[in-house]
Design an enzyme around this catalytic site. Structure first.
Site, PDB file in Angstrom:
ATOM      1  N   ARG A  72       2.852   4.758   6.357  1.00 14.61           N
ATOM      2  CA  ARG A  72       3.322   4.040   7.734  1.00 14.61           C
ATOM      3  C   ARG A  72       3.831   2.441   7.231  1.00 14.61           C
ATOM      4  O   ARG A  72       3.995   1.797   8.226  1.00 14.61           O
ATOM      5  CB  ARG A  72       2.199   4.083   8.412  1.00 14.61           C
ATOM      6  CG  ARG A  72       1.708   5.209   8.969  1.00 14.61           C
ATOM      7  CD  ARG A  72       0.539   5.078   9.582  1.00 14.61           C
ATOM      8  NE  ARG A  72      -0.670   4.883   8.498  1.00 14.61           N
ATOM      9  CZ  ARG A  72      -2.027   4.784   9.072  1.00 14.61           C
ATOM     10  NH1 ARG A  72      -2.458   5.035  10.229  1.00 14.61           N
ATOM     11  NH2 ARG A  72      -2.953   4.690   7.829  1.00 14.61           N
ATOM     12  N   ASP A  89       0.467   3.754   1.566  1.00 15.93           N
ATOM     13  CA  ASP A  89       0.491   4.450   3.049  1.00 15.93           C
ATOM     14  C   ASP A  89       1.738   4.591   3.506  1.00 15.93           C
ATOM     15  O   ASP A  89       2.780   3.868   3.482  1.00 15.93           O
ATOM     16  CB  ASP A  89      -0.455   3.261   3.811  1.00 15.93           C
ATOM     17  CG  ASP A  89      -0.955   4.039   5.068  1.00 15.93           C
ATOM     18  OD1 ASP A  89       0.305   4.467   6.065  1.00 15.93           O
ATOM     19  OD2 ASP A  89      -1.879   4.081   5.583  1.00 15.93           O
ATOM     20  N   CYS A 149      -6.244  -0.129   6.686  1.00 13.32           N
ATOM     21  CA  CYS A 149      -5.949   0.478   5.414  1.00 13.32           C
ATOM     22  C   CYS A 149      -7.210   1.329   5.087  1.00 13.32           C
ATOM     23  O   CYS A 149      -8.495   0.827   5.031  1.00 13.32           O
ATOM     24  CB  CYS A 149      -5.727  -0.568   4.309  1.00 13.32           C
ATOM     25  SG  CYS A 149      -5.455  -0.031   2.926  1.00 13.32           S
ATOM     26  N   CYS A 204       0.813  -1.085   0.041  1.00 10.47           N
ATOM     27  CA  CYS A 204       0.069  -0.031   0.055  1.00 10.47           C
ATOM     28  C   CYS A 204       0.664   1.248  -0.076  1.00 10.47           C
ATOM     29  O   CYS A 204       2.080   1.118   0.553  1.00 10.47           O
ATOM     30  CB  CYS A 204      -0.982  -0.021   1.190  1.00 10.47           C
ATOM     31  SG  CYS A 204      -1.922   1.552   1.270  1.00 10.47           S
ATOM     32  N   HIS A 257      -2.188  -3.916   5.036  1.00 12.48           N
ATOM     33  CA  HIS A 257      -1.946  -3.550   6.404  1.00 12.48           C
ATOM     34  C   HIS A 257      -3.565  -3.334   6.992  1.00 12.48           C
ATOM     35  O   HIS A 257      -4.385  -2.681   6.411  1.00 12.48           O
ATOM     36  CB  HIS A 257      -1.230  -2.247   6.743  1.00 12.48           C
ATOM     37  CG  HIS A 257      -1.605  -0.950   5.931  1.00 12.48           C
ATOM     38  ND1 HIS A 257      -2.292  -0.168   6.726  1.00 12.48           N
ATOM     39  CD2 HIS A 257      -1.702  -0.646   4.617  1.00 12.48           C
ATOM     40  CE1 HIS A 257      -2.725   0.832   5.820  1.00 12.48           C
ATOM     41  NE2 HIS A 257      -2.567   0.369   4.824  1.00 12.48           N
TER      42      HIS A 257
HETATM   43 CO    CO Z   1      -3.536   1.177   2.866  1.00 11.73          CO
END
Ligand code: CO
Length: 213
Positions: free
Chosen positions: A47, A45, A102, A43, A99
């Site tokens: 993080r 993302d 998400c 992803c 994750h």
């Molecule tokens: Co995500």
């Protein structure tokens, strides 16, 4: 320039010093080429950075990331990355890493419209539809969300198994293995979802490729 921006460039200088101390000769080696064993599909993302969470050095992981770690057969960007990784770099493992928490998966679970993004999220809604019986059977919303994250990863593992040039590799040997992981933002820990594949045998017959007769 804002402080946060300057900090990135200073961070790079500091990182180079650290790396030269801890891994002498690494940059010199990397300048000659790469032969990573892993392709990471994760992803976007911020993080969930592939190298940091696996403590992997530069040169170890070929990376593609997008919203909610999708493997779509119309995504020529992703498929070009996968093709190069599998056919040229000969990676041994492809890791689809989703994750928990998400935002993309959560958005797909809802009935909210996110404008243009709806066209991306609709593929995740398809995963919900295909697993409706299981997901609708989970009363707790957090648990349903967590399970949806896992099923989304599993669906992307299957999508990779449907790629004809990956099936072609499996006719010649055991690699690449395709794995599904889910990362926990709150602990930093990865859960191996145990959906590893190196064959398309589990797929519906219509997805099995062979040369035309
Ligand atoms: Co995500």
């Amino acid at each position: 320039m804002p402080e946060s921006y300057k900090k990135l460039l200073e961070g790079n200088q500091h990182w180079v010093e650290q790396m030269n101390e801890l891994h002498p000769g690494l940059f010199d080696n990397l300048s000659k080429g790469q032969s990573p064993d892993f392709l990471w599909i994760g992803c976007s993302d911020s993080r969930v950075p592939a190298n940091e969470i696996t403590e992997a050095l530069p040169g170890s992981i070929f990376v593609q990331r997008n919203i909610a770690n999708q493997v779509l057969h119309t995504d020529t960007n992703l498929l070009s990355v996968v093709f190069y990784a599998v056919k040229v770099l000969k990676v041994k493992h492809i890791i689809v890493c989703g994750h928990y928490g998400c935002g993309g998966v959560q958005a797909a679970m809802s009935n909210n419209s996110y404008g243009f993004l709806d066209n991306w999220l609709v593929h995740i809604k398809d995963v919900y539809r295909l697993n409706k019986a299981e997901l609708d059977g989970i009363d707790d919303e957090q648990q349903r969300f967590d399970r949806f994250v896992e099923l989304n990863v599993q669906a992307q593992v299957d999508n990779l198994c449907m790629v004809s040039f990956i099936q072609e590799e499996w006719k010649n040997g055991e690699f690449p293995y395709v794995h599904g992981w889910a990362y926990q933002l709150g602990t930093g820990k990865v859960k191996d979802l145990r959906v590893t594949r190196n064959s398309a045998a589990h797929l519906e017959h219509v997805y099995h490729y062979m040369p035309p007769a």
